[in-house]
Every structure is written in structure tokens, then in C-alpha cells.
Scaffold this motif. Structure first.
Motif, PDB file in Angstrom:
ATOM      1  N   THR A   1      -1.088   4.550  -0.260  1.00 17.76           N
ATOM      2  CA  THR A   1      -2.048   4.494  -1.364  1.00 17.76           C
ATOM      3  C   THR A   1      -3.350   3.796  -0.983  1.00 17.76           C
ATOM      4  O   THR A   1      -4.278   3.783  -1.785  1.00 17.76           O
ATOM      5  CB  THR A   1      -1.428   3.772  -2.575  1.00 17.76           C
ATOM      6  OG1 THR A   1      -1.059   2.449  -2.183  1.00 17.76           O
ATOM      7  CG2 THR A   1      -0.222   4.518  -3.109  1.00 17.76           C
ATOM      8  N   CYS A   2      -3.416   3.223   0.218  1.00 17.40           N
ATOM      9  CA  CYS A   2      -4.621   2.524   0.666  1.00 17.40           C
ATOM     10  C   CYS A   2      -5.258   3.298   1.814  1.00 17.40           C
ATOM     11  O   CYS A   2      -4.552   3.737   2.730  1.00 17.40           O
ATOM     12  CB  CYS A   2      -4.290   1.110   1.142  1.00 17.40           C
ATOM     13  SG  CYS A   2      -3.490   0.088  -0.108  1.00 17.40           S
TER      14      CYS A   2
ATOM     15  N   CYS B   1       0.817  -1.219   0.000  1.00 14.34           N
ATOM     16  CA  CYS B   1       0.000   0.000   0.000  1.00 14.34           C
ATOM     17  C   CYS B   1       0.848   1.265   0.000  1.00 14.34           C
ATOM     18  O   CYS B   1       0.394   2.326   0.428  1.00 14.34           O
ATOM     19  CB  CYS B   1      -0.916   0.002   1.221  1.00 14.34           C
ATOM     20  SG  CYS B   1      -2.237  -1.209   1.114  1.00 14.34           S
TER      21      CYS B   1
ATOM     22  N   ASP C   1      -6.980   2.412   4.457  1.00 12.08           N
ATOM     23  CA  ASP C   1      -6.807   1.858   5.800  1.00 12.08           C
ATOM     24  C   ASP C   1      -5.380   1.997   6.323  1.00 12.08           C
ATOM     25  O   ASP C   1      -5.143   1.885   7.524  1.00 12.08           O
ATOM     26  CB  ASP C   1      -7.194   0.379   5.824  1.00 12.08           C
ATOM     27  CG  ASP C   1      -8.668   0.168   5.535  1.00 12.08           C
ATOM     28  OD1 ASP C   1      -9.440   1.140   5.649  1.00 12.08           O
ATOM     29  OD2 ASP C   1      -9.038  -0.968   5.193  1.00 12.08           O
TER      30      ASP C   1
END
Length: 100
Positions: free
Chosen positions: A52-53, A41, A55
Motif C-alpha cells: 500500500t506504500c 505498508c 516505496d
């Protein structure tokens, strides 16, 4: 033959980028298990890692909080040890005080 060399260089470059990311995250205080979880991520932007995620930010905040607690615990431990050292009587040779 040229295509094979090019693919090999690309794989080598990818491995180098992944190793650089891992080193950055290790230096940031993350353990290898956490790094394996968060690495997919992250992307590189110049010389920094970018989440980039969605969560991932929450997870990284939790890791930062864990590190902050560890720092506070170490400060408490250092203060307790300093109190023990400072309690030494005059006849006990004390090392010159080194305060951080």
C-alpha cells in the motif's frame, strides 16, 4: 460486558491477522527486522498481501534480488562441492549421486 468481549475478539482477530502476515513474509524469505519495517505498508486481500506504500515495491524488489543472489551463491557452492565429490578416486566408496 458484551462490548468488552467484542473488543477483545477484535484484538484477538487483529493479532491473528498480523501473525499470519508475519508468517507469510517469513516464508517469503524476509527477516524479522525487514518484516517490522514493511508490515505497516501491507494489507490483506483475500489470501494475499498487497503493498500500500509507494516505496515498498522498490524495497521488495531489493529483497527479491537479495534472495536471487543467495540462490545463485548456493548453486555455485553446490557445484563446487559436487566437483570435489566427483574427484574422489575409485578406491574411495562414493555415495550414489543425488542430483537436483
Amino acid at each position: 460486558m458484551q462490548g468488552g468481549r467484542s473488543r477483545q475478539r477484535q484484538r484477538c482477530g487483529l493479532r491473528q491477522r498480523q501473525a499470519r502476515r508475519r508468517r507469510t513474509l517469513l516464508a517469503a524469505g524476509l527477516n524479522t527486522a525487514t518484516i517490522a519495517t514493511v508490515l505497516p505498508c501491507l494489507r490483506e486481500d483475500a489470501d494475499r498481501l498487497v503493498p500500500t506504500c509507494p516505496d515498498l515495491l522498490q524495497h521488495l524488489h531489493g529483497e527479491r534480488d537479495r534472495i536471487t543472489r543467495a540462490i545463485e551463491d548456493l548453486r555455485t557452492s553446490r557445484a563446487a562441492l559436487t566437483r570435489v565429490i566427483d574427484a574422489a578416486p575409485e578406491e574411495v566408496e562414493k555415495e550414489p549421486a543425488r542430483r537436483a
